[in-house]
Design a protein around this motif. Structure first.
Motif, PDB file in Angstrom:
ATOM      1  N   SER A 228       0.894  -1.325   0.008  1.00  0.00           N
ATOM      2  CA  SER A 228      -0.174  -0.189   0.056  1.00  0.00           C
ATOM      3  C   SER A 228       0.687   1.263   0.091  1.00  0.00           C
ATOM      4  N   ASP A 229       1.880   1.164   0.974  1.00  0.00           N
ATOM      5  CA  ASP A 229       2.970   2.688   0.896  1.00  0.00           C
ATOM      6  C   ASP A 229       3.499   2.713  -0.415  1.00  0.00           C
ATOM      7  N   TRP A 230       3.967   1.421  -0.917  1.00  0.00           N
ATOM      8  CA  TRP A 230       4.684   1.858  -2.340  1.00  0.00           C
ATOM      9  C   TRP A 230       3.754   2.253  -3.344  1.00  0.00           C
ATOM     10  N   ASP A 231       2.578   1.714  -3.516  1.00  0.00           N
ATOM     11  CA  ASP A 231       1.596   2.328  -4.698  1.00  0.00           C
ATOM     12  C   ASP A 231       1.468   3.636  -4.391  1.00  0.00           C
ATOM     13  N   LEU A 232       1.330   4.030  -3.087  1.00  0.00           N
ATOM     14  CA  LEU A 232       0.692   5.518  -2.737  1.00  0.00           C
ATOM     15  C   LEU A 232       2.131   6.379  -3.030  1.00  0.00           C
ATOM     16  N   HIS A 233       3.229   6.094  -2.398  1.00  0.00           N
ATOM     17  CA  HIS A 233       4.589   7.047  -2.477  1.00  0.00           C
ATOM     18  C   HIS A 233       4.971   7.113  -3.758  1.00  0.00           C
ATOM     19  N   ARG A 247      -2.204   7.246   6.292  1.00  0.00           N
ATOM     20  CA  ARG A 247      -3.085   6.532   7.037  1.00  0.00           C
ATOM     21  C   ARG A 247      -4.568   6.242   6.140  1.00  0.00           C
ATOM     22  N   GLU A 248      -5.112   7.326   5.857  1.00  0.00           N
ATOM     23  CA  GLU A 248      -6.313   7.119   4.945  1.00  0.00           C
ATOM     24  C   GLU A 248      -6.256   5.952   3.985  1.00  0.00           C
ATOM     25  N   PHE A 249      -5.093   6.160   3.160  1.00  0.00           N
ATOM     26  CA  PHE A 249      -5.084   5.177   2.012  1.00  0.00           C
ATOM     27  C   PHE A 249      -5.047   3.736   2.546  1.00  0.00           C
ATOM     28  N   ARG A 250      -4.152   3.418   3.697  1.00  0.00           N
ATOM     29  CA  ARG A 250      -4.037   2.181   4.136  1.00  0.00           C
ATOM     30  C   ARG A 250      -5.445   1.766   4.674  1.00  0.00           C
ATOM     31  N   ARG A 251      -6.297   2.671   5.291  1.00  0.00           N
ATOM     32  CA  ARG A 251      -7.503   2.201   5.921  1.00  0.00           C
ATOM     33  C   ARG A 251      -8.582   1.675   4.735  1.00  0.00           C
ATOM     34  N   ILE A 296     -10.015  -1.729  -6.125  1.00  0.00           N
ATOM     35  CA  ILE A 296      -9.293  -1.901  -4.731  1.00  0.00           C
ATOM     36  C   ILE A 296      -7.756  -1.516  -4.860  1.00  0.00           C
ATOM     37  N   ALA A 297      -7.620  -0.905  -5.862  1.00  0.00           N
ATOM     38  CA  ALA A 297      -6.052  -0.369  -6.189  1.00  0.00           C
ATOM     39  C   ALA A 297      -5.677   0.873  -5.849  1.00  0.00           C
ATOM     40  N   THR A 298      -6.549   1.930  -6.443  1.00  0.00           N
ATOM     41  CA  THR A 298      -6.440   3.351  -6.589  1.00  0.00           C
ATOM     42  C   THR A 298      -7.215   4.163  -5.601  1.00  0.00           C
ATOM     43  N   GLY A 299      -8.458   3.863  -5.123  1.00  0.00           N
ATOM     44  CA  GLY A 299      -9.001   4.353  -4.269  1.00  0.00           C
ATOM     45  C   GLY A 299     -10.029   5.831  -4.918  1.00  0.00           C
ATOM     46  N   PRO A 300     -10.792   6.056  -4.128  1.00  0.00           N
ATOM     47  CA  PRO A 300     -11.937   7.229  -4.359  1.00  0.00           C
ATOM     48  C   PRO A 300     -11.329   8.692  -4.101  1.00  0.00           C
ATOM     49  N   PHE A 301     -10.135   8.846  -3.564  1.00  0.00           N
ATOM     50  CA  PHE A 301      -9.898  10.230  -3.480  1.00  0.00           C
ATOM     51  C   PHE A 301      -9.655  11.165  -4.549  1.00  0.00           C
ATOM     52  N   VAL A 302      -8.989  10.426  -5.735  1.00  0.00           N
ATOM     53  CA  VAL A 302      -8.711  11.360  -6.680  1.00  0.00           C
ATOM     54  C   VAL A 302      -9.969  11.962  -7.226  1.00  0.00           C
ATOM     55  N   ALA A 303     -11.292  11.444  -7.207  1.00  0.00           N
ATOM     56  CA  ALA A 303     -12.122  12.412  -8.056  1.00  0.00           C
ATOM     57  C   ALA A 303     -12.509  13.733  -7.363  1.00  0.00           C
ATOM     58  N   PHE A 304     -12.548  13.880  -5.889  1.00  0.00           N
ATOM     59  CA  PHE A 304     -12.722  15.204  -5.156  1.00  0.00           C
ATOM     60  C   PHE A 304     -11.653  15.792  -4.384  1.00  0.00           C
ATOM     61  N   LEU A 431      -3.994   4.873 -12.700  1.00  0.00           N
ATOM     62  CA  LEU A 431      -4.114   3.164 -12.600  1.00  0.00           C
ATOM     63  C   LEU A 431      -2.712   2.820 -11.980  1.00  0.00           C
ATOM     64  N   VAL A 432      -2.828   2.539 -10.800  1.00  0.00           N
ATOM     65  CA  VAL A 432      -1.441   2.162  -9.996  1.00  0.00           C
ATOM     66  C   VAL A 432      -0.707   0.963 -10.938  1.00  0.00           C
ATOM     67  N   ASP A 433      -1.375   0.265 -11.543  1.00  0.00           N
ATOM     68  CA  ASP A 433      -0.872  -1.091 -11.887  1.00  0.00           C
ATOM     69  C   ASP A 433       0.038  -0.871 -13.333  1.00  0.00           C
ATOM     70  N   LEU A 434      -0.185   0.239 -14.008  1.00  0.00           N
ATOM     71  CA  LEU A 434       0.437   0.375 -15.033  1.00  0.00           C
ATOM     72  C   LEU A 434       1.680   1.276 -14.996  1.00  0.00           C
ATOM     73  N   ARG A 435       2.791   0.953 -15.628  1.00  0.00           N
ATOM     74  CA  ARG A 435       4.309   1.303 -15.543  1.00  0.00           C
ATOM     75  C   ARG A 435       4.164   2.674 -16.733  1.00  0.00           C
ATOM     76  N   GLN A 436       5.050   3.698 -16.490  1.00  0.00           N
ATOM     77  CA  GLN A 436       5.074   4.732 -17.341  1.00  0.00           C
ATOM     78  C   GLN A 436       4.787   4.337 -18.714  1.00  0.00           C
ATOM     79  N   GLU A 437       5.735   3.659 -18.911  1.00  0.00           N
ATOM     80  CA  GLU A 437       5.799   3.154 -20.768  1.00  0.00           C
ATOM     81  C   GLU A 437       4.402   2.646 -21.062  1.00  0.00           C
ATOM     82  N   GLN A 438       3.606   1.953 -20.182  1.00  0.00           N
ATOM     83  CA  GLN A 438       2.230   1.428 -20.532  1.00  0.00           C
ATOM     84  C   GLN A 438       1.295   2.681 -20.828  1.00  0.00           C
TER      85      GLN A 438
END
Length: 575
Positions: A228-233, A247-251, A296-304, A431-438
């Motif tokens: 979780s920390d890796w995907d976030l940071h 903390r909110e992303f882990r929760r 279950i990967a990105t979260g709803p925080f991005v929209a607002f 989309l956290v599962d995509l690399r920059q080249e993708q």
């Protein structure tokens, strides 16, 4: 554990089944958008001749109309933002045509708009804002919010089969383009939300969330906090979402609760509006099941939660954001609903929209009430046939395509856009599962599909990693007014949506599902889709590049299949 499925109209218990290749991936998010909400009005106003607001007639028939076609907008955030800020732009009568690939998304649209337009005398601003955040972003609800959902769902279930009552109580809603079987299925979705199923736990959300998380992480499940920390940071923060707090992303990753507005023990009722149906394969048979296949990967925080009109919310101290994404989301949603509460009431030309000052000397004259709007829901899978109907051909000033619907972008769909119209395509930035080249390959592929559909890139303004903008090729290029607005009021790169299933739904996939216990075991995905994204979105070869310069890319060019955007376990090890 047994999985309740629907086969030949009867419920039966079976062993856990595996999804087919078109099944959901952890990156799918058919419930919430994963890009910031945008205002649509500015982009459309600038696509044609400037409109003088002082010269516009007050009658309904003479007020210019704004027709927008949205593919996969999912949660209505762009529509709400457009309506909330309509008073700042020339008067228009809005017609939003929404095309989704599943009826649960249609039902969520209706529920969200019903909540946003709730009578302020019945539900105050704070209560409406908090209810929206929980229903929209949390897997578990507080009992009072769950009771509100049941009440609204029961009301909507009775209104859907009665067009006259529906038009009287919800004049902004039009379901006339839906087929009768789709209306029946929509009614079934509302009835499931309203409850009434037999059994101790008809929708065990906590267990479903954990099963999906275990399937997504695999052997990394025990180290899920580190993942979780890796995907976030290393991903979300690097892509512009630095305000999301660890903390909110882990929760959210652990429990599905993104916005904890009360004590954590208060959240224990499953949020049925996040449920969806899938067509599964079991022992050679195709069966339907209801479960959770959302994000279950990105979260709803991005929209607002990563942008704000009030720049003080984005301040940093010692290199760290002062406000979290949750706090920014609460502020933005409250402001959005405050504007929506004033919809249909006189507004002042300056100052707070809720302060209506008139009748005294020296006070600003109230502006005319905004025109009514209509949200039209189109039949599922109708994107390929819209151009056959004269009422849609050349009708839309703006076409918005979410990244989960890019495969539907075609010359036939482009024919529905009026001369000088705009195209906004959501990219896969978050989309956290995509690399920059993708991500770059996908962006290039979007450009090719847009050119094949008859659009040319819009070169004005600063480039965006979140949205790609185009204008109808063969018409006049964007005028100098575009650039003027870019330097003043930012031209919204408009719209975005979360990833939905990539194929148009088959008819049996959209049928109402009987109530029962959904799958409690993680559903296994095939790995067939993993290499398809790289093949479909790979940079063009020399001969292909020559074609793209011409804007004559053949329509049969294979489109990227967004269900394949999520790299499989093999790819994930390289992240």
């Amino acid at each position: 554990m047994p999985l309740w499925t629907l086969s030949s109209g009867t419920l039966r218990g079976t062993a856990p089944v595996e999804t087919e290749a078109r099944g959901a991936s952890p990156a799918e998010g058919g419930c919430r958008g994963r890009s910031p909400g945008r205002k649509l009005q500015p982009a459309v106003v600038l696509s044609g001749p400037p409109v003088d607001p002082d010269s516009q007639a007050d009658t309904e028939h003479e007020t210019p109309e704004l027709n927008v076609l949205l593919l996969g907008s999912v949660d209505g955030r762009h529509l709400l933002r457009t309506l909330a800020r309509a008073a700042l732009w020339p008067r228009r009568r809005f017609h939003f045509y929404v095309l989704e690939n599943n009826l649960e998304a249609v039902a969520r649209h209706v529920l969200i708009f019903s909540l946003a337009l709730e009578d302020p005398e019945k539900m105050g601003l704070q209560e409406r804002s908090e209810t929206f955040l929980e229903v929209w972003g949390n897997a578990l609800l507080r009992p009072p919010v769950a009771a509100f959902v049941r009440s609204q769902a029961s009301r909507l279930a009775h209104l859907v089969p009665e067009p006259d009552r529906l038009a009287e109580q919800l004049p902004w809603l039009s379901l006339g383009a839906l087929k009768f079987r789709e209306r029946d299925a929509l009614e079934a979705v509302f009835r499931f939300w309203a409850g009434g199923e037999q059994g101790p736990e008809p929708f065990p959300m906590s267990r479903l969330w954990d099963s999906r998380l275990r399937q997504y992480l695999g052997s990394r499940y025990d180290a899920r906090r580190g993942v979780s920390d890796w995907d976030l940071h290393m991903k979300l923060h690097d892509r512009g979402a630095r305000v999301i707090h660890t903390r909110e992303f882990r929760r959210w990753r652990d429990t599905g609760v993104a916005f904890e507005l009360r004590d954590s023990s208060a959240y224990h009722v499953p949020n049925r509006t996040l449920a969806s149906g899938r067509l599964l394969s079991h022992r050679g048979d195709r069966v339907a099941a209801r479960g959770y296949w959302g994000d279950i990967a990105t979260g709803p925080f991005v929209a607002f939660g990563i942008e704000a009109d009030d720049e003080t919310l984005l301040r940093t101290s010692n290199g760290q954001p002062v406000k979290t994404a949750g706090e920014i989301t609460e502020h933005n949603v409250a402001e959005l609903f405050r504007e929506m509460a004033a919809w249909g009431r006189p507004r002042t030309s300056q100052g707070d929209p809720e302060q209506v000052q008139g009748g005294t000397e020296g006070s600003p004259e109230p502006a005319p009430a905004p025109e009514p709007f209509t949200v039209h829901f189109l039949s599922l899978g109708s994107a390929h046939t819209l151009h056959h109907k004269s009422c849609y051909k050349g009708q839309f000033q703006l076409l918005y395509v979410a990244c989960g619907m890019v495969h539907l972008l075609s010359p036939e769909l482009g024919a529905c856009v009026a001369p000088g119209g705009r195209l906004i395509v959501e990219l896969a930035q978050f989309l956290v599962d995509l690399r920059q080249e993708q991500l770059q390959a996908f962006s290039s592929r979007v450009g090719e599909l847009a050119q094949a559909a008859g659009f040319a890139p819009h070169l004005g303004g600063k480039p965006s990693d979140t949205f790609a903008r185009f204008y109808k090729a063969g018409d006049s290029a964007p005028s100098h007014e575009d650039q003027a607005v870019e330097s003043g009021t930012p031209l919204p790169e408009v719209l975005a949506q979360p990833l939905e299933a990539t194929d148009p739904p088959s008819e049996d996939r959209t049928q109402p599902l009987e109530p029962g216990t959904p799958p409690s075991e993680p559903l296994k995905l095939t790995s067939e889709s993993q290499a398809s994204l790289l093949e479909a979105s790979a940079p063009p070869t020399g001969s292909q590049a020559a074609k793209s310069d011409n804007q004559t890319v053949p329509p049969e060019t294979k489109s990227p299949h967004l269900g394949h955007l999520n790299p499989g376990p093999g790819m994930r090890t390289h992240l």
